[in-house]
Design a protein around this motif. Structure first.
Motif, mmCIF file in Angstrom:
data_model
loop_
_atom_site.group_PDB
_atom_site.id
_atom_site.type_symbol
_atom_site.label_atom_id
_atom_site.label_comp_id
_atom_site.label_asym_id
_atom_site.label_seq_id
_atom_site.Cartn_x
_atom_site.Cartn_y
_atom_site.Cartn_z
ATOM 1 N N LEU A 117 -20.729 -21.009 17.279
ATOM 2 C CA LEU A 117 -19.819 -20.074 16.621
ATOM 3 C C LEU A 117 -20.435 -19.690 15.454
ATOM 4 O O LEU A 117 -21.122 -20.088 14.673
ATOM 5 C CB LEU A 117 -18.445 -20.861 16.364
ATOM 6 N N ILE A 118 -20.390 -18.259 15.426
ATOM 7 C CA ILE A 118 -20.873 -17.214 14.253
ATOM 8 C C ILE A 118 -19.735 -16.347 14.008
ATOM 9 O O ILE A 118 -19.059 -15.833 14.903
ATOM 10 C CB ILE A 118 -22.153 -16.779 14.725
ATOM 11 N N THR A 119 -19.444 -15.961 12.745
ATOM 12 C CA THR A 119 -18.561 -15.075 12.257
ATOM 13 C C THR A 119 -19.039 -14.399 11.283
ATOM 14 O O THR A 119 -20.171 -14.343 10.553
ATOM 15 C CB THR A 119 -17.216 -15.680 12.076
ATOM 16 N N ALA A 120 -18.154 -13.105 10.590
ATOM 17 C CA ALA A 120 -18.549 -12.618 9.576
ATOM 18 C C ALA A 120 -17.966 -13.176 8.223
ATOM 19 O O ALA A 120 -18.145 -14.502 8.135
ATOM 20 C CB ALA A 120 -17.599 -11.233 9.719
ATOM 21 N N VAL A 174 -23.437 -10.072 14.936
ATOM 22 C CA VAL A 174 -23.342 -10.072 16.482
ATOM 23 C C VAL A 174 -24.717 -10.204 17.217
ATOM 24 O O VAL A 174 -24.858 -10.875 18.195
ATOM 25 C CB VAL A 174 -22.422 -8.766 16.992
ATOM 26 N N PRO A 175 -25.640 -9.762 16.740
ATOM 27 C CA PRO A 175 -26.849 -9.708 17.441
ATOM 28 C C PRO A 175 -27.313 -11.227 17.054
ATOM 29 O O PRO A 175 -28.077 -11.870 18.345
ATOM 30 C CB PRO A 175 -27.961 -8.676 16.818
ATOM 31 N N LEU A 196 -17.950 -13.557 16.543
ATOM 32 C CA LEU A 196 -16.732 -12.981 16.045
ATOM 33 C C LEU A 196 -17.332 -11.833 15.364
ATOM 34 O O LEU A 196 -18.269 -11.935 14.475
ATOM 35 C CB LEU A 196 -15.962 -13.990 15.408
ATOM 36 N N TYR A 197 -16.459 -10.683 15.114
ATOM 37 C CA TYR A 197 -16.604 -9.486 14.367
ATOM 38 C C TYR A 197 -15.110 -8.848 14.230
ATOM 39 O O TYR A 197 -14.263 -9.161 14.984
ATOM 40 C CB TYR A 197 -17.614 -8.517 14.827
ATOM 41 N N GLY A 198 -15.015 -8.119 13.339
ATOM 42 C CA GLY A 198 -13.618 -7.632 13.125
ATOM 43 C C GLY A 198 -13.630 -6.156 13.689
ATOM 44 O O GLY A 198 -14.675 -5.396 14.165
ATOM 45 N N ILE A 222 -19.273 -15.119 24.103
ATOM 46 C CA ILE A 222 -17.834 -14.806 24.019
ATOM 47 C C ILE A 222 -17.862 -13.764 22.880
ATOM 48 O O ILE A 222 -17.902 -14.435 21.801
ATOM 49 C CB ILE A 222 -16.822 -15.784 24.132
ATOM 50 N N PHE A 223 -17.770 -12.540 23.223
ATOM 51 C CA PHE A 223 -17.854 -11.741 22.047
ATOM 52 C C PHE A 223 -16.115 -11.370 21.642
ATOM 53 O O PHE A 223 -15.418 -10.986 22.487
ATOM 54 C CB PHE A 223 -18.359 -9.981 22.373
ATOM 55 N N ILE A 224 -15.903 -11.610 20.312
ATOM 56 C CA ILE A 224 -14.402 -11.573 20.104
ATOM 57 C C ILE A 224 -14.126 -10.778 19.071
ATOM 58 O O ILE A 224 -14.734 -10.920 17.687
ATOM 59 C CB ILE A 224 -13.842 -13.091 19.704
ATOM 60 N N CYS A 225 -13.256 -9.691 19.105
ATOM 61 C CA CYS A 225 -13.131 -8.924 18.052
ATOM 62 C C CYS A 225 -11.591 -9.280 17.468
ATOM 63 O O CYS A 225 -10.670 -9.064 18.045
ATOM 64 C CB CYS A 225 -12.981 -7.214 18.527
ATOM 65 N N GLU A 226 -11.617 -9.647 16.189
ATOM 66 C CA GLU A 226 -10.619 -10.104 15.588
ATOM 67 C C GLU A 226 -9.795 -8.575 14.807
ATOM 68 O O GLU A 226 -10.121 -8.263 13.780
ATOM 69 C CB GLU A 226 -10.741 -11.114 14.503
ATOM 70 N N ASN A 227 -9.049 -8.143 15.436
ATOM 71 C CA ASN A 227 -8.393 -6.838 15.174
ATOM 72 C C ASN A 227 -7.205 -7.273 14.231
ATOM 73 O O ASN A 227 -6.100 -7.428 14.914
ATOM 74 C CB ASN A 227 -8.325 -6.010 16.544
#
Length: 393
Positions: A117-120, A174-175, A196-198, A222-227
């Protein structure tokens, strides 16, 4: 007689016996509770998929209590961080996660601890779900030696096993997530990477480049946009010509998910993880969620949205209240039991805050350590761990 009455009173209140053992805090036994229940959950919108996640989710009492405890701990930890920041004990950047707890807990419930898992930079919640204690997180926020990154990373740079941080540059993680998925594919270990990204990062060019490579190479990502509706202070409608973030992968299948419901997020994540593990390549999820605080602690959060808007989300869609109401109304837990958990969490947070404000700061001579894995490959000014440093303040 008086001693006996006191003893019985302690038992009913959940007190301790003479040997310190915890006694049952309610006259109801565990056998009185329903061990599990099935709940209707919101249907996901689909892109390039014939079938999506189920619209019913099974929840056991054990799972429910675990999810509740984790989300409530995250909420209380962030509120404590808010308090410490306003006291100027935490300095610098600080992006809080309260309101979005169902995303982190639901994702973790849908994947394995060995997945990646990686996030902003809004990373405190994921740092906790990846196994780092509240004490280490708060100590990192206050820049103390006992912090998870030894006081050098601060709010945006925390790491754990299979967790590659909070990352401060918008969209730059993301990359990296695509690269982690490539490593999973290369090793053939049946693991996936959640990247994860926003919504604020969703228009970054490097994200679309990552989508392209992941699709070409069928990476288990799994690309996940936390909107959460706002990129800094800009609403999604003002920032994006298309706000259907789950369709932004174009050639990559997508899901639009209710990010305020931990069970919906869990089922969608399980579906996405199974899709990736089957060798079909990447998948994209958009989690519709909401942040209660501003973008960061320097943002009051009410100049571009009203207090009434925030309060409406709190009253109708709060992820913690929603789970609590489900459990109590289906006889899976009692209000007294939930209150006991809340008391325990508050105590844990206060003890962690005490440590985070009393633990010493790292000494100046450690400033240049941990830049290189071993000896630096060349002379770089200011990075020699053996050079003597002096404070001029």
């Amino acid at each position: 007689m008086q001693n006996m009455l006191t003893f019985i009173s302690n038992v009913l209140r959940g007190g301790a016996s003479k040997n310190g053992a915890r006694l049952v805090g309610s006259t109801r036994s565990f056998a009185d509770f329903s061990p599990q229940a099935s709940f209707d959950i919101k249907k996901c919108e689909l892109h390039r998929l014939d079938q999506g996640p189920p619209t019913q989710a099974l929840l056991t009492r054990e799972q429910g209590l675990k999810y509740y405890r984790t989300m409530q701990t995250m909420r209380r930890m962030e509120l404590k961080a808010d308090q410490l920041y306003k006291q100027k004990i935490i300095r610098g950047f600080c992006h809080l996660y309260d309101g979005q707890e169902a995303c982190a807990v639901g994702i973790e419930a849908g994947i394995n601890p060995s997945d990646h898992l990686i996030t902003a930079y809004r990373a405190h919640g994921y740092t906790y779900t990846r196994g780092v204690s509240v004490k280490e997180i708060l100590a990192e926020l206050t820049g103390r030696r006992g912090g998870v990154a030894k006081g050098k990373g601060g709010s945006m740079h925390m790491y754990a096993k299979h967790f590659y941080g909070g990352n401060g540059i918008v969209g730059a993680q993301v990359p990296l997530g695509a690269g982690l998925a490539l490593a999973c594919q290369y090793k053939g270990n049946n693991e996936v990477c959640v990247t994860l990204y926003g919504d604020g990062a969703a228009n970054q060019g490097q994200i679309f480049e990552s989508f392209n490579m992941a699709a070409l190479w069928k990476l288990p990502c799994i690309f996940i946009c936390e909107n959460n509706k706002y990129g800094m202070g800009t609403s999604v409608e003002r920032a994006s010509a298309s706000t259907d973030y789950f369709k932004r992968g174009d050639f990559i299948p997508g899901l639009k998910v209710d990010g305020m419901d931990v069970l919906t997020v869990r089922e969608a994540t399980k579906f996405a993880a199974d899709y990736c593990r089957s060798g079909k390549g990447p998948i994209l999820m958009e989690l519709e969620t909401y942040r209660y605080h501003g973008h960061s602690m320097s943002d009051p959060g009410v100049s571009y949205r009203t207090r009434e808007e925030i309060q409406e989300v709190r009253s109708k869609s709060d992820p913690i209240s929603m789970l609590k109401d489900r459990m109590i109304s289906n006889n899976m837990a009692s209000l007294e039991e939930i209150k006991e958990i809340d008391v325990e969490i508050r105590k844990e947070i206060e003890e962690a805050a005490q440590f985070a404000t009393s633990d010493p700061e790292p000494p100046l001579e450690e400033l240049c350590n941990h830049i290189f894995y071993n000896e630096p490959p060349m002379e770089v000014r200011g990075t020699n761990p053996w050079s003597k440093l002096k404070s001029i303040s």
